[in-house]
Scaffold this motif. Structure first.
Motif, mmCIF file in Angstrom:
data_model
loop_
_atom_site.group_PDB
_atom_site.id
_atom_site.type_symbol
_atom_site.label_atom_id
_atom_site.label_comp_id
_atom_site.label_asym_id
_atom_site.label_seq_id
_atom_site.Cartn_x
_atom_site.Cartn_y
_atom_site.Cartn_z
ATOM 1 N N THR A 142 12.501 6.343 9.958
ATOM 2 C CA THR A 142 11.788 6.904 8.619
ATOM 3 C C THR A 142 11.480 5.742 7.728
ATOM 4 O O THR A 142 12.356 4.832 7.714
ATOM 5 C CB THR A 142 11.517 8.243 8.640
ATOM 6 O OG1 THR A 142 13.319 8.607 8.130
ATOM 7 C CG2 THR A 142 10.984 8.807 9.615
ATOM 8 N N LEU A 143 10.525 6.593 6.351
ATOM 9 C CA LEU A 143 9.639 5.454 6.191
ATOM 10 C C LEU A 143 10.114 6.166 4.599
ATOM 11 O O LEU A 143 10.348 6.884 4.217
ATOM 12 C CB LEU A 143 8.435 4.442 6.168
ATOM 13 C CG LEU A 143 7.711 4.135 7.329
ATOM 14 C CD1 LEU A 143 6.492 3.517 6.802
ATOM 15 C CD2 LEU A 143 8.697 2.424 6.736
ATOM 16 N N PRO A 144 10.509 5.029 3.120
ATOM 17 C CA PRO A 144 10.694 5.757 2.396
ATOM 18 C C PRO A 144 9.228 6.867 2.406
ATOM 19 O O PRO A 144 8.047 6.484 1.865
ATOM 20 C CB PRO A 144 10.291 4.507 1.107
ATOM 21 C CG PRO A 144 10.517 4.152 2.337
ATOM 22 C CD PRO A 144 9.744 3.681 3.421
ATOM 23 N N GLY A 145 9.770 8.283 1.999
ATOM 24 C CA GLY A 145 8.504 8.962 1.052
ATOM 25 C C GLY A 145 9.346 10.384 2.122
ATOM 26 O O GLY A 145 7.785 11.452 2.523
ATOM 27 N N GLN B 170 5.723 12.187 -3.924
ATOM 28 C CA GLN B 170 6.180 12.723 -3.001
ATOM 29 C C GLN B 170 5.472 13.475 -2.058
ATOM 30 O O GLN B 170 5.630 14.220 -2.946
ATOM 31 C CB GLN B 170 7.512 12.368 -2.597
ATOM 32 C CG GLN B 170 8.554 13.216 -3.505
ATOM 33 C CD GLN B 170 9.897 13.721 -3.718
ATOM 34 O OE1 GLN B 170 10.457 12.652 -2.254
ATOM 35 N NE2 GLN B 170 9.711 14.449 -4.679
ATOM 36 N N SER B 171 5.570 13.703 -0.767
ATOM 37 C CA SER B 171 5.428 15.019 0.090
ATOM 38 C C SER B 171 6.021 14.639 1.136
ATOM 39 O O SER B 171 5.361 14.625 2.508
ATOM 40 C CB SER B 171 3.576 14.877 -0.079
ATOM 41 O OG SER B 171 3.161 13.738 0.786
ATOM 42 N N PRO B 172 7.729 15.072 1.179
ATOM 43 C CA PRO B 172 8.233 14.389 3.025
ATOM 44 C C PRO B 172 7.562 15.924 3.292
ATOM 45 O O PRO B 172 7.979 16.677 2.855
ATOM 46 C CB PRO B 172 9.442 14.262 1.591
ATOM 47 C CG PRO B 172 9.775 14.460 0.550
ATOM 48 C CD PRO B 172 8.407 14.590 0.159
ATOM 49 N N ASP B 173 8.184 15.760 4.371
ATOM 50 C CA ASP B 173 8.607 17.043 5.547
ATOM 51 C C ASP B 173 9.313 17.365 5.829
ATOM 52 O O ASP B 173 9.572 18.433 6.304
ATOM 53 C CB ASP B 173 7.532 16.489 7.256
ATOM 54 C CG ASP B 173 5.718 16.595 7.493
ATOM 55 O OD1 ASP B 173 5.540 17.173 5.778
ATOM 56 O OD2 ASP B 173 5.331 15.894 7.396
ATOM 57 N N ALA C 84 1.025 -1.275 0.142
ATOM 58 C CA ALA C 84 -0.179 0.300 0.101
ATOM 59 C C ALA C 84 0.439 1.142 -0.169
ATOM 60 O O ALA C 84 0.934 2.004 -0.560
ATOM 61 C CB ALA C 84 -0.762 -0.103 1.296
ATOM 62 N N LEU C 85 1.858 1.121 0.622
ATOM 63 C CA LEU C 85 2.870 2.439 0.492
ATOM 64 C C LEU C 85 3.560 2.497 -0.417
ATOM 65 O O LEU C 85 3.585 3.722 -1.445
ATOM 66 C CB LEU C 85 4.024 2.134 2.086
ATOM 67 C CG LEU C 85 5.145 3.172 2.007
ATOM 68 C CD1 LEU C 85 4.514 4.292 1.996
ATOM 69 C CD2 LEU C 85 6.208 2.618 2.807
#
Ligand code: ZN
Length: 203
Positions: free
Chosen positions: A52-55, A30-33, A21-22
């Protein structure tokens, strides 16, 4: 090289299906913080350190976690910073140095880098941190950790010269953090501007 190829095979057959799903979500954007600027050193794994996870992290790496002052020269770090702040809209920028950093050792003793002139030129971006520490502590009294910490603070200050970052800072919607990763203990210290020193990030 076979180890890497075997790893890719395992990643595709085991890891991706586990988090399908990820990866489906990441396949289209992508929308990394966080923009995470760190050293190219092989011992640093930003995702592992921060769990942290990819993305989640937009990672930009170079020798010495340098942020070149904004100028006419076009290089990858500047382009990555502009893209992350102006297009992706990251909310945080982390400049992460680390213990036992070869780039900082080079900045402390540039006379040893004559055989690798490009490296010598590059680590010159960190030289001001060493010189400033020497001015305070005395020449020969600057230890590697102090130089590493002061380099992080210097590179944080260079972020202000990047128009895309300056605009976000002026708007008050981005935070800049300075970290040092301590290889071996797993500790991460963070810059505290009030005390002008680094303290454990988990405290
Ligand atoms: Zn390094």
């Amino acid at each position: 090289m076979q180890k890497l190829i075997d790893g890719v095979a395992k990643f595709k057959s085991e890891v991706v299906p586990e988090h399908q799903a990820l990866f489906d979500k990441l396949a289209t954007g992508q929308s990394p913080d966080v923009l995470f600027i760190t050293c190219a050193d092989s011992r640093i794994d930003p995702a592992m350190i921060t769990q942290t996870l990819p993305g989640e992290l937009f990672v930009c790496r170079n020798a010495g976690n340098v942020v070149p002052p904004h100028g006419q020269s076009i290089e990858g770090t500047t382009a990555s910073i502009e893209f992350a702040t102006a297009v992706l809209g990251v909310k945080h920028i982390v400049v992460c140095g680390h213990t036992d950093c070869g780039a900082i050792k080079g900045a402390m003793a540039p006379q040893n880098l004559d055989a690798i002139p490009r490296v010598k030129d590059w680590v010159d971006h960190a030289r001001a941190a060493v010189k400033a520490a020497e001015a305070t502590l005395g020449e020969g009294n600057v230890d590697l950790l102090t130089a590493t910490e002061r380099n992080v603070v210097l590179q944080m200050s260079h972020l202000n010269s990047h128009p895309a970052v300056a605009a976000r800072l002026a708007a008050g919607d981005i935070d800049v953090h300075g970290w040092v990763y301590h290889i071996g203990s797993g500790d991460v210290t963070a810059y505290d501007s009030a005390s002008d020193s680094f303290k454990s990030v988990t405290q």
